[in-house]
Design a protein around this motif. Structure first.
Motif, mmCIF file in Angstrom:
data_model
loop_
_atom_site.group_PDB
_atom_site.id
_atom_site.type_symbol
_atom_site.label_atom_id
_atom_site.label_comp_id
_atom_site.label_asym_id
_atom_site.label_seq_id
_atom_site.Cartn_x
_atom_site.Cartn_y
_atom_site.Cartn_z
ATOM 1 N N THR A 104 37.415 -17.895 -131.306
ATOM 2 C CA THR A 104 38.309 -18.800 -130.604
ATOM 3 C C THR A 104 37.837 -20.239 -130.814
ATOM 4 N N PRO A 105 38.681 -21.094 -131.371
ATOM 5 C CA PRO A 105 38.267 -22.480 -131.558
ATOM 6 C C PRO A 105 38.366 -23.265 -130.248
ATOM 7 N N VAL A 106 37.423 -24.176 -130.055
ATOM 8 C CA VAL A 106 37.500 -25.139 -128.948
ATOM 9 C C VAL A 106 37.822 -26.457 -129.618
ATOM 10 N N LYS A 107 38.994 -27.014 -129.285
ATOM 11 C CA LYS A 107 39.472 -28.220 -129.955
ATOM 12 C C LYS A 107 39.324 -29.439 -129.067
ATOM 13 N N ALA A 108 39.205 -30.587 -129.693
ATOM 14 C CA ALA A 108 39.083 -31.853 -128.970
ATOM 15 C C ALA A 108 40.416 -32.185 -128.309
ATOM 16 N N PRO A 109 40.412 -32.369 -126.991
ATOM 17 C CA PRO A 109 41.659 -32.709 -126.302
ATOM 18 C C PRO A 109 41.999 -34.195 -126.396
ATOM 19 N N ILE A 110 41.051 -35.013 -126.875
ATOM 20 C CA ILE A 110 41.239 -36.453 -126.975
ATOM 21 C C ILE A 110 40.506 -36.992 -128.201
ATOM 22 N N VAL A 111 40.804 -38.206 -128.557
ATOM 23 C CA VAL A 111 40.095 -38.906 -129.627
ATOM 24 C C VAL A 111 38.898 -39.607 -128.995
ATOM 25 N N GLY A 112 37.756 -39.554 -129.647
ATOM 26 C CA GLY A 112 36.580 -40.222 -129.100
ATOM 27 C C GLY A 112 35.331 -39.904 -129.893
ATOM 28 N N THR A 113 34.190 -40.063 -129.231
ATOM 29 C CA THR A 113 32.900 -39.794 -129.851
ATOM 30 C C THR A 113 32.281 -38.567 -129.206
ATOM 31 N N PHE A 114 31.878 -37.607 -130.041
ATOM 32 C CA PHE A 114 31.295 -36.339 -129.588
ATOM 33 C C PHE A 114 29.825 -36.535 -129.242
ATOM 34 N N TYR A 115 29.438 -36.044 -128.064
ATOM 35 C CA TYR A 115 28.026 -36.030 -127.680
ATOM 36 C C TYR A 115 27.663 -34.614 -127.247
ATOM 37 N N ALA A 116 26.598 -34.064 -127.823
ATOM 38 C CA ALA A 116 26.163 -32.698 -127.535
ATOM 39 C C ALA A 116 25.395 -32.600 -126.225
ATOM 40 N N ALA A 117 24.919 -33.743 -125.694
ATOM 41 C CA ALA A 117 24.114 -33.749 -124.475
ATOM 42 C C ALA A 117 24.563 -34.893 -123.571
ATOM 43 N N SER A 118 24.101 -34.852 -122.315
ATOM 44 C CA SER A 118 24.497 -35.870 -121.348
ATOM 45 C C SER A 118 23.814 -37.206 -121.587
ATOM 46 N N PRO A 120 20.755 -39.232 -124.589
ATOM 47 C CA PRO A 120 20.051 -39.026 -125.865
ATOM 48 C C PRO A 120 18.780 -38.184 -125.754
ATOM 49 N N ASP A 121 18.083 -38.258 -124.612
ATOM 50 C CA ASP A 121 16.839 -37.505 -124.470
ATOM 51 C C ASP A 121 17.020 -36.158 -123.776
ATOM 52 N N ALA A 122 18.244 -35.826 -123.369
ATOM 53 C CA ALA A 122 18.510 -34.552 -122.693
ATOM 54 C C ALA A 122 18.768 -33.451 -123.724
ATOM 55 N N PRO A 123 18.501 -32.203 -123.363
ATOM 56 C CA PRO A 123 18.807 -31.101 -124.292
ATOM 57 C C PRO A 123 20.321 -30.921 -124.436
ATOM 58 N N ALA A 124 20.730 -30.359 -125.561
ATOM 59 C CA ALA A 124 22.150 -30.116 -125.811
ATOM 60 C C ALA A 124 22.708 -29.134 -124.790
ATOM 61 N N TYR A 125 23.987 -29.311 -124.449
ATOM 62 C CA TYR A 125 24.627 -28.392 -123.511
ATOM 63 C C TYR A 125 24.587 -26.970 -124.038
ATOM 64 N N VAL A 126 24.931 -26.790 -125.324
ATOM 65 C CA VAL A 126 24.911 -25.458 -125.936
ATOM 66 C C VAL A 126 24.388 -25.551 -127.362
ATOM 67 N N LYS A 127 23.868 -24.427 -127.842
ATOM 68 C CA LYS A 127 23.417 -24.305 -129.232
ATOM 69 C C LYS A 127 24.079 -23.073 -129.820
ATOM 70 N N VAL A 128 24.050 -22.972 -131.126
ATOM 71 C CA VAL A 128 24.600 -21.787 -131.787
ATOM 72 C C VAL A 128 23.825 -20.569 -131.299
ATOM 73 N N GLY A 129 24.559 -19.530 -130.896
ATOM 74 C CA GLY A 129 23.944 -18.310 -130.395
ATOM 75 C C GLY A 129 23.911 -18.230 -128.875
ATOM 76 N N ASP A 130 24.156 -19.361 -128.171
ATOM 77 C CA ASP A 130 24.178 -19.347 -126.704
ATOM 78 C C ASP A 130 25.407 -18.606 -126.197
ATOM 79 N N ASN A 165 26.233 -34.685 -133.463
ATOM 80 C CA ASN A 165 26.098 -35.575 -132.326
ATOM 81 C C ASN A 165 26.452 -37.013 -132.722
ATOM 82 N N ALA A 166 27.157 -37.703 -131.837
ATOM 83 C CA ALA A 166 27.572 -39.105 -131.990
ATOM 84 C C ALA A 166 28.571 -39.303 -133.125
ATOM 85 N N GLU A 167 29.250 -38.248 -133.515
ATOM 86 C CA GLU A 167 30.242 -38.326 -134.574
ATOM 87 C C GLU A 167 31.624 -38.518 -133.956
ATOM 88 N N PRO A 168 32.493 -39.342 -134.561
ATOM 89 C CA PRO A 168 33.848 -39.499 -134.028
ATOM 90 C C PRO A 168 34.668 -38.227 -134.249
#
Length: 179
Positions: A104-118, A120-130, A165-168
Protein backbone atom coordinates in the motif's frame (compact mmCIF):
# COMPACT_ATOMS: atom_id res chain seq x y z
CA UNK A 1 6.79 57.77 -30.95
CA UNK A 2 10.43 57.85 -31.91
CA UNK A 3 13.42 58.29 -29.59
CA UNK A 4 13.94 61.94 -30.66
CA UNK A 5 10.37 62.84 -29.66
CA UNK A 6 10.85 61.10 -26.34
CA UNK A 7 14.09 63.00 -25.70
CA UNK A 8 12.36 66.33 -26.49
CA UNK A 9 9.60 65.53 -23.99
CA UNK A 10 12.11 64.61 -21.30
CA UNK A 11 14.15 67.77 -21.91
CA UNK A 12 11.05 69.98 -21.73
CA UNK A 13 9.86 68.31 -18.52
CA UNK A 14 13.27 68.56 -16.87
CA UNK A 15 13.27 72.35 -17.44
CA UNK A 16 9.66 72.78 -16.23
CA UNK A 17 8.43 72.31 -12.68
CA UNK A 18 6.21 69.35 -13.64
CA UNK A 19 6.09 66.46 -11.16
CA UNK A 20 3.91 64.04 -13.16
CA UNK A 21 3.23 63.65 -16.87
CA UNK A 22 1.13 61.12 -18.80
CA UNK A 23 0.88 60.72 -22.56
CA UNK A 24 -1.19 58.19 -24.49
CA UNK A 25 -1.18 58.03 -28.28
CA UNK A 26 -2.82 55.09 -29.94
CA UNK A 27 -1.42 52.00 -28.23
CA UNK A 28 1.61 53.82 -26.77
CA UNK A 29 1.44 55.01 -23.15
CA UNK A 30 4.05 56.97 -21.23
CA UNK A 31 3.91 57.88 -17.55
CA UNK A 32 6.63 60.04 -16.05
CA UNK A 33 6.99 60.96 -12.40
CA UNK A 34 9.65 63.23 -11.03
CA UNK A 35 11.04 62.49 -7.63
CA UNK A 36 12.98 64.92 -5.49
CA UNK A 37 16.15 64.41 -7.58
CA UNK A 38 15.40 63.40 -11.17
CA UNK A 39 12.79 62.49 -13.75
CA UNK A 40 11.92 58.79 -13.61
CA UNK A 41 10.10 56.76 -16.16
CA UNK A 42 7.38 54.39 -15.16
CA UNK A 43 6.09 53.23 -18.52
CA UNK A 44 5.01 49.99 -20.10
CA UNK A 45 7.60 47.85 -21.84
CA UNK A 46 6.76 49.69 -25.07
CA UNK A 47 8.44 52.94 -23.91
CA UNK A 48 12.05 51.73 -23.69
CA UNK A 49 11.75 49.35 -26.62
CA UNK A 50 11.44 51.96 -29.41
CA UNK A 51 14.90 53.37 -28.62
CA UNK A 52 16.77 50.26 -29.86
CA UNK A 53 14.44 49.95 -32.87
CA UNK A 54 14.71 53.08 -35.00
CA UNK A 55 12.53 51.78 -37.85
CA UNK A 56 9.38 50.63 -35.98
CA UNK A 57 9.05 53.74 -33.83
CA UNK A 58 5.69 53.29 -32.12
CA UNK A 59 4.58 49.68 -32.50
CA UNK A 60 3.93 48.02 -29.13
CA UNK A 61 3.75 44.69 -30.91
CA UNK A 62 7.36 45.22 -31.93
CA UNK A 63 8.15 46.04 -28.33
CA UNK A 64 6.55 42.80 -27.23
CA UNK A 65 8.45 40.69 -29.74
CA UNK A 66 11.96 41.55 -28.43
CA UNK A 67 10.97 40.26 -24.99
CA UNK A 68 10.25 36.70 -26.22
CA UNK A 69 13.45 36.71 -28.30
CA UNK A 70 15.70 36.76 -25.19
CA UNK A 71 13.42 34.19 -23.62
CA UNK A 72 13.92 31.97 -26.66
CA UNK A 73 17.70 32.28 -26.44
CA UNK A 74 17.83 30.68 -22.95
CA UNK A 75 15.33 28.11 -24.19
CA UNK A 76 17.91 26.74 -26.62
CA UNK A 77 20.28 25.56 -23.85
CA UNK A 78 17.33 24.44 -21.73
CA UNK A 79 16.35 21.50 -23.99
CA UNK A 80 19.76 20.01 -23.36
CA UNK A 81 19.14 20.43 -19.64
CA UNK A 82 15.62 19.06 -19.98
CA UNK A 83 17.02 16.08 -21.87
CA UNK A 84 19.06 15.22 -18.79
CA UNK A 85 16.02 15.99 -16.64
CA UNK A 86 13.97 13.73 -18.87
CA UNK A 87 16.52 11.03 -18.29
CA UNK A 88 15.97 11.47 -14.56
CA UNK A 89 12.17 11.54 -14.86
CA UNK A 90 11.74 7.88 -15.94
CA UNK A 91 13.62 6.66 -12.85
CA UNK A 92 11.04 8.09 -10.39
CA UNK A 93 8.26 6.99 -12.73
CA UNK A 94 9.61 3.45 -12.56
CA UNK A 95 9.76 3.55 -8.76
CA UNK A 96 5.99 4.08 -8.24
CA UNK A 97 5.22 1.26 -10.68
CA UNK A 98 7.11 -1.18 -8.43
CA UNK A 99 5.47 -0.12 -5.15
CA UNK A 100 1.90 -0.35 -6.45
CA UNK A 101 2.19 -4.13 -6.69
CA UNK A 102 4.37 -4.57 -3.57
CA UNK A 103 2.07 -3.00 -0.99
CA UNK A 104 0.00 0.00 0.00
CA UNK A 105 1.56 3.32 -1.01
CA UNK A 106 1.50 6.28 1.38
CA UNK A 107 1.32 9.39 -0.78
CA UNK A 108 2.10 13.01 0.00
CA UNK A 109 -1.15 14.88 0.64
CA UNK A 110 0.58 18.25 0.07
CA UNK A 111 3.59 19.82 -1.60
CA UNK A 112 6.47 20.54 0.75
CA UNK A 113 9.69 19.27 2.27
CA UNK A 114 9.88 15.72 3.64
CA UNK A 115 11.38 15.21 7.10
CA UNK A 116 11.87 11.70 8.51
CA UNK A 117 12.15 12.97 12.11
CA UNK A 118 10.76 15.74 14.30
CA UNK A 119 14.16 17.44 14.50
CA UNK A 120 17.59 16.97 12.94
CA UNK A 121 18.99 15.20 16.02
CA UNK A 122 15.89 13.06 16.72
CA UNK A 123 15.56 9.47 15.48
CA UNK A 124 13.44 8.83 12.39
CA UNK A 125 9.75 8.13 12.97
CA UNK A 126 10.02 4.86 11.03
CA UNK A 127 12.66 2.77 9.27
CA UNK A 128 12.39 0.04 6.68
CA UNK A 129 11.22 -3.13 8.43
CA UNK A 130 9.33 -1.30 11.24
CA UNK A 131 5.80 -2.41 12.01
CA UNK A 132 3.34 0.49 12.04
CA UNK A 133 -0.30 0.80 13.02
CA UNK A 134 -3.01 2.94 11.45
CA UNK A 135 -2.72 6.53 12.67
CA UNK A 136 0.98 6.28 13.55
CA UNK A 137 3.10 9.25 12.42
CA UNK A 138 5.42 8.28 9.56
CA UNK A 139 7.02 11.63 8.73
CA UNK A 140 6.52 15.38 8.59
CA UNK A 141 5.98 17.48 5.50
CA UNK A 142 6.80 21.15 5.94
CA UNK A 143 4.69 23.46 3.81
CA UNK A 144 4.90 27.24 4.21
CA UNK A 145 6.61 26.94 7.61
CA UNK A 146 3.86 24.62 8.90
CA UNK A 147 4.81 21.12 10.01
CA UNK A 148 2.23 18.55 8.88
CA UNK A 149 2.42 15.07 10.38
CA UNK A 150 1.71 12.33 7.87
CA UNK A 151 0.10 9.27 9.44
CA UNK A 152 -0.27 5.70 8.24
CA UNK A 153 -3.74 4.94 6.92
CA UNK A 154 -3.26 1.20 7.38
CA UNK A 155 -1.13 -0.96 9.61
CA UNK A 156 1.67 -3.14 8.33
CA UNK A 157 5.40 -3.32 7.79
CA UNK A 158 7.32 -0.46 6.17
CA UNK A 159 8.86 -2.06 3.05
CA UNK A 160 10.27 1.03 1.34
CA UNK A 161 10.97 4.68 2.08
CA UNK A 162 11.10 6.36 -1.32
CA UNK A 163 12.11 9.86 -0.21
CA UNK A 164 15.29 11.10 1.44
CA UNK A 165 15.28 13.42 4.44
CA UNK A 166 14.90 17.16 3.62
CA UNK A 167 13.94 16.36 0.04
CA UNK A 168 11.09 18.28 -1.66
CA UNK A 169 7.96 16.26 -2.41
CA UNK A 170 5.04 16.85 -4.71
CA UNK A 171 1.34 16.28 -4.18
CA UNK A 172 0.52 12.61 -4.75
CA UNK A 173 4.17 11.47 -4.70
CA UNK A 174 4.62 8.07 -3.06
CA UNK A 175 6.58 8.40 0.18
CA UNK A 176 6.36 4.92 1.75
CA UNK A 177 5.23 1.41 0.88
CA UNK A 178 3.47 -0.42 3.69
CA UNK A 179 2.82 -4.13 3.26
Amino acid sequence: MNPDDLKKILDALSQADVREFSLTTGSFALDLKRGPQAVGMAAPASAPAPAPHAAPSFQPAAASSPAPAPAEAPSAPTPAASTSAAAETPAPAAAPAKPASAGTPVKAPIVGTFYAASSPDAPAYVKVGDTVSAGQVLCIIEAMKLMNEIEAETGGVVREILVKNAEPVEYGQTLFIIE
